[in-house]
Structure formats: C-alpha cells, structure tokens
Design an enzyme around this catalytic site. Sequence first.
Site, short mmCIF file in Angstrom:
data_model
loop_
_atom_site.label_atom_id
_atom_site.label_comp_id
_atom_site.label_asym_id
_atom_site.label_seq_id
_atom_site.Cartn_x
_atom_site.Cartn_y
_atom_site.Cartn_z
N GLN A 121 0.81 -1.24 0.00
CA GLN A 121 0.00 0.00 0.00
C GLN A 121 0.84 1.28 0.00
O GLN A 121 0.52 2.23 -0.69
CB GLN A 121 -0.93 0.01 1.21
CG GLN A 121 -2.32 -0.47 0.84
CD GLN A 121 -3.23 -0.63 2.02
OE1 GLN A 121 -2.89 -0.29 3.14
NE2 GLN A 121 -4.41 -1.16 1.76
N SER A 127 -2.73 4.29 -6.36
CA SER A 127 -3.62 4.82 -5.32
C SER A 127 -3.27 6.25 -4.97
O SER A 127 -4.15 7.10 -4.86
CB SER A 127 -3.53 3.97 -4.04
OG SER A 127 -4.09 2.72 -4.26
N TYR A 224 -10.04 -5.45 -8.70
CA TYR A 224 -10.46 -4.61 -9.81
C TYR A 224 -11.84 -5.03 -10.33
O TYR A 224 -12.29 -6.15 -10.08
CB TYR A 224 -9.47 -4.73 -10.96
CG TYR A 224 -8.14 -4.08 -10.69
CD1 TYR A 224 -8.01 -2.70 -10.70
CD2 TYR A 224 -7.01 -4.85 -10.42
CE1 TYR A 224 -6.78 -2.10 -10.45
CE2 TYR A 224 -5.78 -4.26 -10.17
CZ TYR A 224 -5.68 -2.88 -10.19
OH TYR A 224 -4.47 -2.29 -9.95
#
Length: 371
Positions: A121, A127, A224
Amino acid sequence: MRLAVLKERRAGESRVAATPETVKKLKAMGLGVAVEAGAGLASGIPDAEYAAAGAEMAADAASALQGAEIVFAVRAPEAPLPKGVLLIGTLGADAAAASAYAAAGVEACSMELLPRITRAQSMDVLSSQANLAGYRAVIEAAEAFDRGFPMLMTAAGTIPAANAFIMGAGVAGLQAIATARRLGGRVSATDVRPAAKEEIKSLGASFVGYEDEESKAAQTAGGYAKQLSAEFYAKQAEVVAAHIAKQDVVICTALVQGRKAPTLVTAEMVASMKPGSVIVDIAADAGGNCAATVPGEMIVTPNGVKVLGFTNWPGRIPAAASALYARNLLTFLTTFWDKEAKAPKLPPEDDIVAGVTLTRGGAVVHKNFAA
Ligand code: NAD
C-alpha cells in the site's frame, strides 16, 4: 552507488520522481543522488532546494545519468539509459517496450503493475495518484460550474445545492465523493463491484446502480472491476440515464484494468443534461467514460454541457502528486534495500518484485509480456 532523477519530458508531465525530502533519505541510505537541473520546477521545487538536500545538480540528462545505477522516473525516460541500470517508474510499457528495455540491458520496474496487496500500500503509485486526481476533478468541476456546490441561502433568495454524480467508486471516485460532499454538493455515486456500494454509503452519498447476479461477481481477486457483458452495460445505462439528466456535475472515474475505459455516459445522456452542467472525465487517459470526451481538451457541447477530458489529472496538482509519488518510490527502494551492500536487492520470488519487474539480465520476465 548513484541514483539519477531526470527532468520529465513527456508532453504535459509536471511531476518529478524525487523531492528534497526523499533526496535526503536516499542520501542517508548511502546513495549519491544526481538531479537534472529544472527537474522539479513544474512541481514548484527549485534546483536550490535539491542542492540543499544534498543532491548533485546535473546540467542535462546525459550528465545526470553518467555512472548512474538506479534511475527514478515518473514516465518512461526518452534519454538512452546506461546498460545494467535499474529503472523505476510508471513506464506504461507494452511488449515491444519491454523487449527494448531487455535489449538495452535495462532492469525495468513498472510501478503501475504493483499488486494491490496490503504490504504494497505505501508504495502504491496508482492509489496515491488516483486519490489526488479524484480531489482535483471535483475542484475543477466546481470551477467550471457556473453556479456553486453548496445550497446558498441569502436575503436575495436561495441557490440550490449542486447534484453531483460520481461514476466509479474506486480510489479516485471515493475521494471525489468526499470532496464533493465537503463542498456541500448533493452527492450520489455508482459502481459495479458489490463492495463499493457500502463504501459509497459510508461517505454519505447515495448509491445509484444496477445490480444482478453478474455484478455480484464483478470483482477480480486483485480487487479490480471485471469487464462485464454488453447486456449488463445496457441495463446499467438504463438505470443511470434518468439520473444523469438531473445532474449538474458528473465525475467519471470508471476503469477496467488493461482495457479501454467503459463508455457509461452516452451522447444521448449528455444531450439530456441542462446547459451549464459539467462532466469531468478523469478516465480520459484510458479513452474516457463519456462519449463526448475529447482526451486532453475541454469542450462545450451544443446543449451547453462542459466536458473536461484533460489527461494526467495527478499532474494537475503537481506538488502534492510529486510528494506522494516520490515517497512511493522511496518506500519501494527501502523495502528492497540491502543495508550492508548499500544496494538494491530484488528477490524475484517476492510478490511485489515479480509484479513490477519487466526485465532482468537482458530478458523480459514479466508474465504479461514474456514470450
Ligand atoms: P480502478 O481505477 O481500476 O477503477 C475505478 C473504479 O471504476 C473501480 O471502483 C471499478 O469498480 C469502477 N468501475 C469499473 N467499471 C465500472 C462501471 N461499468 N460502472 C461503474 N463503475 C465501474 O480502481 P481502483 O481505484 O484502482 O480500485 C480498485 C480496487 O482496488 C478497489 O477495490 C480498491 O479498494 C482496491 N485497492 C486496494 C489496495 C490495496 O489493498 N493495496 C490499494 C488500492 C486499491
């Protein structure tokens, strides 16, 4: 070991792959850092700030690359790279580009291919950039909209709140919902992944969408959206068509990985909207969600709807986008850094490494491109 940061040369690219903050940290890891003069200017970072952080300023790309073993980039560099160099960026490579890196002996890592797993992350460039794109899309919609987002009650009368509809509630769409709500809009949103419905509601927006057995399985293992059938898209269009006619602002963010973006706003839907309404299509880089989108441009339709089809939305908020992007690359390098050898160590079997590595030792190794 020397790391080079080049000035981005692709049209409209305003971001940079390292900031003075990350240069300091790279230096602390034992790296020499060369930054091409002017690399940060479009992100508001003068050369002097890089120099103060310990970077060696290079007059041009060739001198920055001299002796470099690692290159940080936003987009694929145009300059020829030294053989054996480790290139880390959002390279957007296809099979031909991957083969060219292999032939040039470049060890290429393409960060947009990073697996969307918890461990990754903090290095997830998609992102970090999508989040800012979602914010910026709403700000530009508000600027283009000739009324205003909040309900304004004045002695001279009341201006109603804007109706804003967010299509696609992934990272960009959720940030767009939050931003449109903060501005005081009346916000609704749609998505096809079942998990998105709760996320939309948790941000205080209403859900508008079509759900059936197909959409219950619309999410891939990677998180997704899947490409769905023509029948599903037709049903979805029926449901959103009536809703879109009542919207002042539509923000399009829907993507299907590896494919052209789905067309969700048809020409008829655009024609049904009121004059002065605004459509912002941040999916324009992938062809757009709106039939009227002209990638790279803002157009006004014959019925007075503004369609903002600009590309590279993170690049429209460059200082913040560069700050987050630079941290993503730094985290990738520190995660795979051998402190004793003061060199990168990329274990081929690691999920993250396997996800992003295009080429190794002169061969294309990525599963998407390997022959
Ligand atoms: P994306 O950019 O690929 O797509 C944007 C959104 O468009 C998605 O929510 C998708 O479902 C939606 N969409 C596709 N077709 C649509 C259609 N016909 N109508 C309406 N919406 C449509 O997605 P993203 O922002 O990259 O996020 C994808 C997923 O990955 C999300 O579940 C997100 O939470 C997850 N994610 C996980 C991590 C992690 O764990 N490291 C990081 C980021 C994102």
